[in-house]
Design an enzyme around this catalytic site. Structure first.
Site, short mmCIF file in Angstrom:
data_model
loop_
_atom_site.label_atom_id
_atom_site.label_comp_id
_atom_site.label_asym_id
_atom_site.label_seq_id
_atom_site.Cartn_x
_atom_site.Cartn_y
_atom_site.Cartn_z
N ARG A 545 0.98 -0.76 -0.46
CA ARG A 545 -0.24 -0.26 0.19
C ARG A 545 0.82 0.98 0.12
O ARG A 545 1.94 1.42 0.66
CB ARG A 545 -0.98 0.03 1.12
N THR A 652 3.61 -8.80 5.85
CA THR A 652 3.00 -9.88 4.84
C THR A 652 4.09 -10.15 4.17
O THR A 652 4.39 -11.09 3.92
CB THR A 652 1.71 -10.88 5.52
N LYS A 656 6.60 -13.32 2.36
CA LYS A 656 5.94 -13.62 0.84
C LYS A 656 7.23 -13.97 -0.09
O LYS A 656 7.68 -14.99 -1.12
CB LYS A 656 5.01 -13.68 -0.10
#
Length: 805
Positions: A545, A652, A656
């Site tokens: 974001r 997160t 990943k």
């Protein structure tokens, strides 16, 4: 799923005939897609019933996960993979001339989330189901989701994301199981036989209609539902015939439209009172409908609510569903006749709360006048919660009016949602070690001092089977060949890969897999952006974001520095680098949109410069979403996790990227701290101030201008932002760094960390020249990523917070 190929084909043919009126071989691609989704949905519905019957029969405890977001992405690939039907589906469809991969590309991402909060909730639903834990997610069926992003001349433009045009294939509506949600009106109160009574009257009614999205687990017989509420007017109020017969047709439909707008868009702009009103309506619709559903089903199964905390755990995911606290009290008292004390005891033992960030926008506050007008009965309950809360606080902190005001559920004309959770929930957790310590030491310290046993930590985790096994089949195949397939169920077995760290053949194979993924991403960039990038360059990725604290701006300033170095010395000995950004900015976030515009302007300048473009390229990929992340992440080599220390709760994306072999370039913020614990200094690139140093610098008085005065290079870079070097001026960005025009000057210490960031980026270039060394770092990150599995996180929630076996 134990389904033979011929049985699967028969189901597909039958559904094609029923739904499309033709055989599978005659159906269009869209008809085949819908047929396949419908068959899978029905199979999952059957498995769901079997699992639900078992849970009910054995009286297992259930968790209900309340979240404004569930960023599930696409479902077709995920469900076929989890159900073990992908190869069969591919073969059946190939027999009728359909490539399954084309159906994957056709599917829209479900518009049910925005960023890490929603993706985490989806990862947790995946893991709950895989582990066989009975869990239900609750959210809203947003008709248009967040928005579809287009970049036009560097500017972010927002368009409706009509994901339901195909995405509704996965949803099972239950129109006859809607719940009434009440807004506005007044509260009538009286005593009857010595007991307090109340009645909510003259309210506006909205019906919440549930839609089930079934969540499959990997190689699991469990199926859990994600229940999405859609707002509708009561059938009696869907049209006002008096207005209609007078020719006022739009007015006749106004009530219906005002009801349905509640579930139209995720996170409507709230910089005006109507936006705040709509957001509060969304949150109450989610909470009220969900709790009514939970308690109705519990009464059906047990005939009492006194055992609710023993059989039900309700989890509040960030402050958006904080209305669970007063709403559960309302239902228990008003609809089931509990007294206050017993209702409060049940509420506290049933509810738990995860805080996801210390940013002010996540610690929601509502104007008291709006809250009381929109939710009059709930407001009365919050007032009483606050009266009892502050009364207890006066005993604990006598005379400390400022502290009590800070801890109150209502103060300064505002209702404070985080404080409602802190007042009631039996467990409160942060989402990384650093974040949880910050909650205890500062932002929630006074609550922690009173009841330290309520506070705990659960570091976030990812659904690695999606982000590794599905998104990166090449790496998955290599891992299976090297260490077997045990890691598919137990991510900790990835650590067995460390035994191959000195194996040159394995390292070469890792590079081959990474290069294939880079070629796939390069092809996507060429198609989407018209930019040709070198798959042998370093793929340096920042995908998240767009927010100032995540410091995409710091990355951009460093790229300008690198560009200047190349212009001064075209023979500069650095490996070619491709900087890849993807991010959405909130529609009303001016500075975030300016940073996107700057990145696009830098890209236009650098990519067109014949001197620089062989050394660096810059790419901004529009409309970032789960399916795009599944292309970017397997190709990434550098994972940019560069937020100011102390602001990112966990992250997160860092996990990943790590499990796909990217090496972290970052600060010691959020879960980067735990990544560092796993891989050490030698297998990541650290830079920047640490959280205590950030706090100390603020206390001393941070002066961003001092960094510009003593760093000639930094001064020159900022000068380029204002003199048109990138085709336009970016005075607003410079002002945000050097003056208080946009709040606190350089609020996220971009300039303070710039020098050390440049040093770390130089180390990236030097290290990458030694491909063996860099590949060993990559291998180590893959091997050590198992601890960041959502399975581990859900196990900790189940044991320590939800008290589930």
């Amino acid at each position: 799923m134990n389904l033979k190929k011929d049985e699967f084909k028969k189901l597909l043919e039958s559904e094609s005939l029923r739904g499309s009126g033709c055989s599978l071989s005659e159906a269009s691609k869209i008809q085949v897609y819908k047929t396949l989704c419908t068959v899978l949905r029905d199979l999952l519905a059957e498995e769901r019933k079997n699992f639900s019957d078992e849970v009910t029969a054995k009286e297992k405890k259930q968790v209900f996960y309340m979240s404004m977001e569930f960023l599930v992405g696409t479902s077709l690939h995920n469900n076929l993979f989890n159900m073990g039907l992908e190869a069969k589906a591919k073969s059946i469809l190939a027999g009728v001339g359909i490539d399954l991969a084309e159906l994957y590309e056709m599917e829209p991402d479900a518009g049910l989330g925005n960023g890490g909060l929603g993706r985490l909730a989806s990862c947790y639903m995946d893991s709950m189901t895989t582990l066989g834990l009975p869990g239900t997610g609750f959210s809203i069926r947003y008709e248009f989701g967040i928005f579809r992003q287009k970049i036009v001349d560097g500017w972010q433009m927002e368009f409706p994301d009509d994901w339901l045009s195909l995405g509704d294939s996965w949803l099972r509506p239950r129109q006859d199981e809607a719940f009434e949600v009440k807004f506005g009106g007044e509260v009538k109160e009286w005593f009857e036989n010595g007991n307090f009574k109340s009645e909510h009257i003259n309210y506006n009614s909205v019906m919440a209609v549930p839609y089930d999205l079934f969540i499959s687990g990997y190689n699991s017989k469990a199926v859990n539902p994600l229940v999405l509420w859609s707002a509708k007017s009561p059938s009696s109020a869907s049209i006002d015939l008096n207005y209609f017969v007078r020719g006022e047709h739009l007015k006749a439909l106004e009530r219906n439209t005002m009801a349905e707008v509640i579930s139209k868009v995720l996170y409507p702009a709230d910089d005006h009172i109507e936006g705040k009103r709509l957001r509060l309506k969304q949150q109450y619709l989610l909470v009220s409908a969900s709790l009514q559903s939970i308690l109705k089903n519990h009464m059906k199964n047990y005939g009492t609510l006194r055992n609710l905390p023993d059989k039900v755990a309700i989890h509040i995911n960030d402050t958006h569903p904080a209305l669970c606290v007063p709403e559960l009290m309302r239902i228990l008292m008003d609809e089931y006749s509990f007294g206050w004390d017993e209702a409060w005891d049940i509420t506290c033992r049933t509810l738990s709360y995860t805080n996801h960030t210390v940013m002010s926008e996540a610690l929601e506050r509502w104007p008291e006048h709006l809250f009381s007008e929109l939710l009059p009965r709930v407001y009365k309950i919050v007032v009483e919660i606050n009266r009892r809360l502050t009364s207890g606080l006066y005993e604990s902190y006598p005379g400390d009016v400022a502290k009590i005001d800070y801890m109150a559920a209502i103060s300064g004309g505002e209702v404070k949602m985080a404080n409602l959770c802190l007042a009631a929930c039996h467990k409160i957790n942060g989402v990384s070690k650093l974040h949880s310590e910050i909650l205890k030491d500062s932002i929630f310290h006074d609550y922690y001092a009173l009841t330290p046993d309520r506070f705990t930590n659960v570091t976030n985790g990812i659904a690695y089977r999606r982000w590794l096994c599905q998104a990166n089949p090449g790496l998955t195949a290599l891992l299976k060949n090297l260490i077997g397939d045990g890691f598919m169920k137990d991510a900790n077995k990835l650590e067995e890969l460390l035994s191959f760290r000195e194996d040159a053949t394995v390292l070469a194979s890792l590079r081959e897999v990474k290069r294939a993924n880079k070629i796939r991403l390069a092809n996507y960039i060429s198609s989407a952006n018209g930019i040709n990038v070198d798959p042998d360059s370093i793929f340096d990725v920042q995908i998240k974001r767009l927010h100032e604290y995540k410091r995409q701006l710091l990355n951009a300033l460093q790229i300008i520095h690198m560009y200047r170095m190349i212009k001064e010395n075209p023979e500069l000995d650095i490996p070619p680098r491709t900087f890849i950004f993807a991010a959405k900015a909130s529609s009303g976030y001016f500075m975030a949109k300016q940073i996107i515009r700057l990145i696009c302007a830098i890209a236009n300048t650098v990519n067109a410069d014949p001197v620089a473009r062989e050394k660096i390229k810059v790419v901004f990929l529009e409309d970032y979403k789960v399916s795009l992340a599944e292309i970017i992440i397997p190709a990434a080599e550098i994972s940019e996790q560069i937020s100011i220390a102390g602001k990112e709760a966990s992250g997160t994306g860092n996990m990943k990227l790590m499990i796909n072999g990217a090496v972290t370039l970052g600060t010691l913020d959020g879960a980067n701290v735990e990544i560092h614990e796993q891989v050490g200094d030698d297998n990541m690139f650290l830079f920047g101030l640490k959280a205590p140093e950030v706090e100390q610098l603020w206390r001393k008085g941070y002066d961003p201008l001092s960094y510009v005065r003593r760093d000639r290079e930094l001064s020159a870079i900022l000068e380029m932002l204002t003199n048109g070097s990138f085709g336009s001026n970016f005075d607003d960005i410079v002002k945000s760094l050097l003056t208080n025009s946009f709040g606190t000057a350089d609020a996220y210490m971009t300039l303070a960390d710039f020098g050390d960031y440049v040093r770390a980026q130089g180390l990236v270039s030097e290290t990458y020249k030694d491909r063996e060394k860099f590949t060993k770092m990559s291998l180590t990150n893959i091997a050590k990523a198992g601890i960041f599995s959502a399975d581990r996180a859900i196990g900790e929630y189940a044991k320590n917070i939800w008290y589930m076996k």
